[in-house]
Design a protein around this motif. Structure first.
Motif, short mmCIF file in Angstrom:
data_model
loop_
_atom_site.label_atom_id
_atom_site.label_comp_id
_atom_site.label_asym_id
_atom_site.label_seq_id
_atom_site.Cartn_x
_atom_site.Cartn_y
_atom_site.Cartn_z
N PRO A 90 0.80 -1.24 0.00
CA PRO A 90 0.00 0.00 0.00
C PRO A 90 0.83 1.28 0.00
O PRO A 90 0.38 2.30 -0.55
N THR A 100 -2.88 2.37 -7.38
CA THR A 100 -3.47 2.17 -6.05
C THR A 100 -3.26 0.71 -5.66
O THR A 100 -3.65 -0.19 -6.41
N LEU A 102 -4.18 -1.98 -2.82
CA LEU A 102 -5.12 -2.21 -1.71
C LEU A 102 -4.60 -3.25 -0.73
O LEU A 102 -3.78 -4.11 -1.11
#
Lengths: 116, 115
Positions: free
Chosen positions: A83, A114, A116
């Motif tokens: 992350p 991005t 996660l």
């Protein structure tokens, strides 16, 4: 048209899933570089390449790999994304960056990643 | 430590007024100095650079920058701002290392030009 291209432009992935961001330039530039852009930190250099088969670490290389097998291509590899690698990534190229030169760098459009 | 400072996170200007975006640096020697602009969803675009010579450098889109060696500054200026100038501006300075140039970027200044 002279340009630096990056793919993909947007990517959402999960922790640990290997990914590659491609970068290509059509200007026959010797020098290529990867940066990440984070709010309040400006651009920080990840890796750079002075020419084919010549790469070196920038300021924030941990968690990244690169290769330069051809002059035009400089892919960025995240073997096991985390992350904290969520960021906006830019590839750039320049004719050369030897001290005697003052060539500006040309930037790709960016890849928003991005994790996660 | 080598560094580039852009002291303002955001600059607000009315259209038609002059604008200044500030940049100071701390780099040894005589560095090269650059300004780049980033429009939304785009990469950085080169605006202008200072290498040597005249302290006032003219660049793209009517922008200019003034190099001041004693104050180690390289402020970006434009006599009359346009709404379309609204963007993120980065100052960058070269650091000479091992025979090649390394670019150090400031954190960026967001310019907002209001109609």
């Amino acid at each position: 048209e002279a340009q630096v291209t990056q793919n993909p432009r947007y990517l959402i992935t999960v922790t640990g899933k290997k990914l590659t961001v491609t970068c290509s330039q059509n200007m026959n530039h010797e020098y290529m570089s990867w940066y990440r852009q984070d709010p309040g930190l400006g651009l920080r250099q990840i890796y750079y390449s002075m020419n084919v088969e010549v790469t070196d670490k920038g300021d924030v290389p941990e968690g990244y790999k690169v290769s330069r097998k051809e002059k035009r291509n400089f892919p960025l590899i995240l073997e096991s994304p985390s992350p904290n690698q969520t960021s906006l990534y830019f590839c750039a190229s320049s004719l050369s960056i030897w001290t005697r030169d003052a060539n500006e760098q040309f930037f790709g459009p960016g890849t928003r990643l991005t994790v996660l | 430590a080598q560094s580039v400072a852009q002291p303002e996170d955001q600059v607000n200007v009315a259209e038609g007024n002059p604008l200044t975006v500030k940049c100071t640096y701390s780099v040894s020697g005589n560095p090269y100095l650059f300004w780049y602009v980033q429009y939304p969803n785009r990469g950085l675009q080169f605006l202008l650079k200072y290498i040597t010579g005249d302290n006032l450098v003219k660049g793209s889109y009517g922008f200019e920058a003034e190099f001041n060696k004693s104050q180690t500054s390289f402020h970006l200026k434009k006599p009359s701002a346009l709404v379309s100038d609204s963007a993120l501006y980065f100052c960058a300075v070269t650091m000479f290392s091992g025979g090649y140039n390394k670019l150090i970027f400031g954190a960026g200044t967001r310019l907002a030009v209001h109609p």
